[in-house]
Scaffold this motif. Structure first.
Motif, PDB file in Angstrom:
ATOM      1  N   THR A 128      34.988  25.960  41.981  1.00  0.00           N
ATOM      2  CA  THR A 128      34.986  26.332  42.661  1.00  0.00           C
ATOM      3  C   THR A 128      33.348  27.679  42.842  1.00  0.00           C
ATOM      4  O   THR A 128      32.741  27.302  43.669  1.00  0.00           O
ATOM      5  CB  THR A 128      35.915  27.122  44.435  1.00  0.00           C
ATOM      6  N   ILE A 129      33.756  28.688  43.265  1.00  0.00           N
ATOM      7  CA  ILE A 129      32.979  29.677  43.032  1.00  0.00           C
ATOM      8  C   ILE A 129      31.828  29.310  42.399  1.00  0.00           C
ATOM      9  O   ILE A 129      30.530  30.061  42.409  1.00  0.00           O
ATOM     10  CB  ILE A 129      33.162  30.970  41.851  1.00  0.00           C
ATOM     11  N   LYS A 130      31.489  28.998  40.974  1.00  0.00           N
ATOM     12  CA  LYS A 130      30.097  28.301  40.781  1.00  0.00           C
ATOM     13  C   LYS A 130      30.024  27.572  41.609  1.00  0.00           C
ATOM     14  O   LYS A 130      27.872  27.765  41.734  1.00  0.00           O
ATOM     15  CB  LYS A 130      30.397  27.765  39.239  1.00  0.00           C
ATOM     16  N   SER A 131      29.877  26.695  42.445  1.00  0.00           N
ATOM     17  CA  SER A 131      29.492  26.278  43.024  1.00  0.00           C
ATOM     18  C   SER A 131      29.069  26.734  44.373  1.00  0.00           C
ATOM     19  O   SER A 131      27.981  26.027  44.332  1.00  0.00           O
ATOM     20  CB  SER A 131      30.509  25.106  44.023  1.00  0.00           C
ATOM     21  N   ILE A 132      29.705  27.254  44.330  1.00  0.00           N
ATOM     22  CA  ILE A 132      29.751  28.282  45.939  1.00  0.00           C
ATOM     23  C   ILE A 132      27.301  29.410  45.338  1.00  0.00           C
ATOM     24  O   ILE A 132      27.533  29.432  46.377  1.00  0.00           O
ATOM     25  CB  ILE A 132      30.214  29.935  46.297  1.00  0.00           C
ATOM     26  N   ILE A 133      28.052  29.617  44.142  1.00  0.00           N
ATOM     27  CA  ILE A 133      26.789  30.525  43.884  1.00  0.00           C
ATOM     28  C   ILE A 133      25.370  29.389  43.793  1.00  0.00           C
ATOM     29  O   ILE A 133      24.488  29.969  43.648  1.00  0.00           O
ATOM     30  CB  ILE A 133      27.301  30.899  42.522  1.00  0.00           C
TER      31      ILE A 133
ATOM     32  N   ILE B 111      30.354  39.388  37.908  1.00  0.00           N
ATOM     33  CA  ILE B 111      30.126  39.825  38.272  1.00  0.00           C
ATOM     34  C   ILE B 111      31.350  39.927  39.784  1.00  0.00           C
ATOM     35  O   ILE B 111      32.423  40.383  39.389  1.00  0.00           O
ATOM     36  CB  ILE B 111      29.307  41.143  39.482  1.00  0.00           C
ATOM     37  N   ILE B 112      31.367  38.812  40.521  1.00  0.00           N
ATOM     38  CA  ILE B 112      31.986  38.379  41.447  1.00  0.00           C
ATOM     39  C   ILE B 112      33.736  38.411  40.401  1.00  0.00           C
ATOM     40  O   ILE B 112      34.592  38.389  41.267  1.00  0.00           O
ATOM     41  CB  ILE B 112      31.763  36.880  42.108  1.00  0.00           C
TER      42      ILE B 112
ATOM     43  N   ILE C 282      37.215  40.360  41.415  1.00  0.00           N
ATOM     44  CA  ILE C 282      38.104  38.953  41.968  1.00  0.00           C
ATOM     45  C   ILE C 282      39.730  39.507  40.494  1.00  0.00           C
ATOM     46  O   ILE C 282      40.553  40.239  41.469  1.00  0.00           O
ATOM     47  CB  ILE C 282      38.604  37.549  42.323  1.00  0.00           C
ATOM     48  N   ALA C 283      39.236  39.403  39.328  1.00  0.00           N
ATOM     49  CA  ALA C 283      40.392  39.957  38.901  1.00  0.00           C
ATOM     50  C   ALA C 283      40.572  41.127  38.347  1.00  0.00           C
ATOM     51  O   ALA C 283      41.863  41.235  38.561  1.00  0.00           O
ATOM     52  CB  ALA C 283      39.672  39.569  37.504  1.00  0.00           C
ATOM     53  N   VAL C 284      40.154  42.018  39.375  1.00  0.00           N
ATOM     54  CA  VAL C 284      40.380  43.530  39.261  1.00  0.00           C
ATOM     55  C   VAL C 284      41.212  43.869  40.723  1.00  0.00           C
ATOM     56  O   VAL C 284      42.316  44.181  40.391  1.00  0.00           O
ATOM     57  CB  VAL C 284      38.989  44.511  38.679  1.00  0.00           C
ATOM     58  N   ALA C 285      40.564  43.417  41.018  1.00  0.00           N
ATOM     59  CA  ALA C 285      41.633  43.380  42.445  1.00  0.00           C
ATOM     60  C   ALA C 285      42.684  42.845  42.817  1.00  0.00           C
ATOM     61  O   ALA C 285      43.813  43.015  42.964  1.00  0.00           O
ATOM     62  CB  ALA C 285      40.823  42.687  43.995  1.00  0.00           C
ATOM     63  N   ALA C 286      42.738  41.265  42.223  1.00  0.00           N
ATOM     64  CA  ALA C 286      44.288  40.125  41.465  1.00  0.00           C
ATOM     65  C   ALA C 286      44.878  41.411  40.894  1.00  0.00           C
ATOM     66  O   ALA C 286      46.523  41.607  41.684  1.00  0.00           O
ATOM     67  CB  ALA C 286      43.849  39.380  41.442  1.00  0.00           C
ATOM     68  N   THR C 287      45.011  42.439  39.937  1.00  0.00           N
ATOM     69  CA  THR C 287      45.597  42.778  38.894  1.00  0.00           C
ATOM     70  C   THR C 287      46.375  43.832  39.380  1.00  0.00           C
ATOM     71  O   THR C 287      47.117  44.267  39.307  1.00  0.00           O
ATOM     72  CB  THR C 287      44.744  43.511  37.585  1.00  0.00           C
ATOM     73  N   MET C 288      45.060  44.414  40.351  1.00  0.00           N
ATOM     74  CA  MET C 288      45.863  46.567  41.089  1.00  0.00           C
ATOM     75  C   MET C 288      46.833  45.700  41.937  1.00  0.00           C
ATOM     76  O   MET C 288      47.502  46.549  42.721  1.00  0.00           O
ATOM     77  CB  MET C 288      44.328  46.861  41.588  1.00  0.00           C
ATOM     78  N   LEU C 289      46.724  44.576  42.795  1.00  0.00           N
ATOM     79  CA  LEU C 289      47.644  44.571  43.731  1.00  0.00           C
ATOM     80  C   LEU C 289      48.826  43.599  43.643  1.00  0.00           C
ATOM     81  O   LEU C 289      49.814  44.310  43.738  1.00  0.00           O
ATOM     82  CB  LEU C 289      46.801  42.826  44.378  1.00  0.00           C
TER      83      LEU C 289
END
Length: 91
Positions: free
Chosen positions: A32-37, A55-56, A60-67
């Motif tokens: 999905t992310i690849k298609s959007i880009i 980068i995206i 996302i991975a850092v934000a999810a890990t922090m949450l």
């Protein structure tokens, strides 16, 4: 069959199934992310597309890990307060 073994077997099976669904979800988001880009940054230069994608995904991975870490910390604090209260009630 020993109950301890049954519990361990069920826990391991549950962990593997959860990991498998996590992988499927990650692959779906990957596409999905690849298609959007590709749509947003239509360019013949795939290096920039790959860089933006990396980068995206990293954000996302850092934000999810922090949450997740924050949620676990809050739950541990709540459990610690419960245990502390139990200890005070026994005295």
């Amino acid at each position: 069959m020993d109950n301890t073994f049954k519990i361990q077997l069920l826990e391991t099976t549950a962990a593997l199934i959860t990991a498998a669904f996590g992988l499927v979800a990650a692959l779906a988001w990957n596409e999905t992310i690849k298609s959007i880009i590709e749509v947003c940054f239509s360019s013949d230069d795939t290096i920039w597309g790959n860089l933006i994608y990396a980068i995206i995904v990293t954000i996302i991975a850092v934000a999810a890990t922090m949450l997740i870490a924050r949620s676990i910390g809050k739950l541990k604090a709540i459990e610690a307060k419960k245990e502390e209260k139990k200890g005070c009630d026994k005295e």
